[in-house]
Design a protein around this motif. Structure first.
Motif, PDB file in Angstrom:
ATOM      1  N   ASP A   3       0.642  -1.057   0.293  1.00 37.57           N
ATOM      2  CA  ASP A   3      -0.254   0.526  -0.050  1.00 37.57           C
ATOM      3  C   ASP A   3       0.726   1.026   0.226  1.00 37.57           C
ATOM      4  O   ASP A   3       0.270   2.269  -0.726  1.00 37.57           O
ATOM      5  N   THR A   4       2.372   1.227   0.763  1.00 38.48           N
ATOM      6  CA  THR A   4       2.316   2.490   0.368  1.00 38.48           C
ATOM      7  C   THR A   4       3.614   2.411  -0.200  1.00 38.48           C
ATOM      8  O   THR A   4       3.586   3.914  -0.850  1.00 38.48           O
ATOM      9  N   ASN A   5       3.553   1.692  -1.433  1.00 31.14           N
ATOM     10  CA  ASN A   5       4.535   1.820  -3.538  1.00 31.14           C
ATOM     11  C   ASN A   5       2.960   2.902  -4.072  1.00 31.14           C
ATOM     12  O   ASN A   5       3.768   3.101  -4.490  1.00 31.14           O
ATOM     13  N   GLN A   8       2.444   6.401  -2.752  1.00 30.62           N
ATOM     14  CA  GLN A   8       3.556   6.876  -3.465  1.00 30.62           C
ATOM     15  C   GLN A   8       3.665   7.105  -5.373  1.00 30.62           C
ATOM     16  O   GLN A   8       3.387   8.161  -5.882  1.00 30.62           O
ATOM     17  N   LEU A   9       2.949   5.821  -5.882  1.00 26.07           N
ATOM     18  CA  LEU A   9       2.946   5.713  -7.175  1.00 26.07           C
ATOM     19  C   LEU A   9       1.612   6.669  -7.750  1.00 26.07           C
ATOM     20  O   LEU A   9       1.597   7.778  -8.749  1.00 26.07           O
ATOM     21  N   ARG A  12       2.696  10.476  -7.482  1.00 25.11           N
ATOM     22  CA  ARG A  12       3.448  10.868  -8.033  1.00 25.11           C
ATOM     23  C   ARG A  12       2.354  10.442  -9.796  1.00 25.11           C
ATOM     24  O   ARG A  12       2.987  11.552 -10.218  1.00 25.11           O
ATOM     25  N   PHE A  13       1.812  10.175  -9.629  1.00 25.16           N
ATOM     26  CA  PHE A  13       0.398  10.227 -10.639  1.00 25.16           C
ATOM     27  C   PHE A  13      -0.255  11.304 -11.101  1.00 25.16           C
ATOM     28  O   PHE A  13      -0.836  11.962 -12.047  1.00 25.16           O
ATOM     29  N   LEU A  14      -0.839  12.245 -10.166  1.00 26.17           N
ATOM     30  CA  LEU A  14      -1.390  13.100  -9.471  1.00 26.17           C
ATOM     31  C   LEU A  14      -0.666  14.278  -9.903  1.00 26.17           C
ATOM     32  O   LEU A  14      -1.019  15.546 -10.012  1.00 26.17           O
ATOM     33  N   ASN A  15       0.586  14.302 -10.515  1.00 21.21           N
ATOM     34  CA  ASN A  15       1.689  15.345 -10.060  1.00 21.21           C
ATOM     35  C   ASN A  15       2.112  14.738 -11.659  1.00 21.21           C
ATOM     36  O   ASN A  15       3.270  15.559 -11.898  1.00 21.21           O
ATOM     37  N   ALA A  16       1.279  14.406 -11.782  1.00 23.38           N
ATOM     38  CA  ALA A  16       1.850  13.494 -13.548  1.00 23.38           C
ATOM     39  C   ALA A  16       3.816  13.873 -13.739  1.00 23.38           C
ATOM     40  O   ALA A  16       4.303  13.960 -14.582  1.00 23.38           O
ATOM     41  N   LEU A  20       4.843   5.240 -18.423  1.00 23.65           N
ATOM     42  CA  LEU A  20       4.312   3.934 -18.728  1.00 23.65           C
ATOM     43  C   LEU A  20       4.216   3.130 -17.397  1.00 23.65           C
ATOM     44  O   LEU A  20       3.148   2.530 -17.738  1.00 23.65           O
ATOM     45  N   GLU A  21       5.392   2.511 -17.208  1.00 23.24           N
ATOM     46  CA  GLU A  21       4.955   1.605 -16.216  1.00 23.24           C
ATOM     47  C   GLU A  21       4.707   1.364 -15.110  1.00 23.24           C
ATOM     48  O   GLU A  21       4.006   0.867 -14.645  1.00 23.24           O
ATOM     49  N   GLU A  22       5.337   2.551 -14.556  1.00 23.24           N
ATOM     50  CA  GLU A  22       4.223   2.616 -13.513  1.00 23.24           C
ATOM     51  C   GLU A  22       3.224   2.840 -13.468  1.00 23.24           C
ATOM     52  O   GLU A  22       2.154   2.369 -13.012  1.00 23.24           O
TER      53      GLU A  22
END
Length: 148
Positions: A3-5, A8-9, A12-16, A20-22
């Motif tokens: 859940d922590t990863n 974090q993802l 980072r996704f919401l900050n663009a 693509l792999e993530e």
């Protein structure tokens, strides 16, 4: 992934800032059933992102056969030619009819049009057909007028 990863993802996704792999890893995580309770509201959003980005199912590439492209090209060229021919033939405005003040507007009918036998009716039809110009003769006339 724990859940922590995932959190974090997601940050980072919401900050663009994700690759693509993530993003694919996030989409796969939210497709599964083992989602933390506090992350369940994000499930529909990430499933929608997966559908929009096309990562949920790869789309097969469909190629148009060459004969279809050639057929489309030929038919479009024929349509353009026919429209151009229509405007070329009908380009000039028709002459306004002259009103006669002393004569009548009816043309005299040939003597053979008054009969009722099939031969006389056919002869009348052929005479009237000879009097009206054909499209081919109109085209030849316009070409000849443009050459001079």
């Amino acid at each position: 992934m724990n859940d922590t990863n995932i959190r974090q993802l997601m940050e980072r996704f919401l900050n663009a800032e994700t690759t693509l792999e993530e993003e694919r890893a996030l989409y796969e995580y939210f497709q599964g059933d083992d989602i933390a309770d506090d992350l369940k509201p994000y499930r529909e959003a990430f499933q929608g992102f997966a559908a929009v980005s096309g990562m949920d199912k790869p789309m097969p590439q469909k190629q148009t056969p060459a004969w279809v492209i050639v057929l489309r090209t030929v038919t479009s060229m024929a349509a353009i030619f026919l429209v151009g021919l229509f405007f070329f033939i009908n380009g000039e405005a028709p002459e306004a009819p002259q009103l006669a003040t002393t004569t009548t507007l009816t043309a005299p009918t040939p003597a053979f049009c008054e009969g009722s036998t099939p031969r006389e009716l056919y002869m009348c039809y052929m005479e009237r057909k000879r009097e009206t110009p054909s499209v081919y003769s109109l085209i030849k006339k316009r070409i000849y007028e443009n050459e001079q």
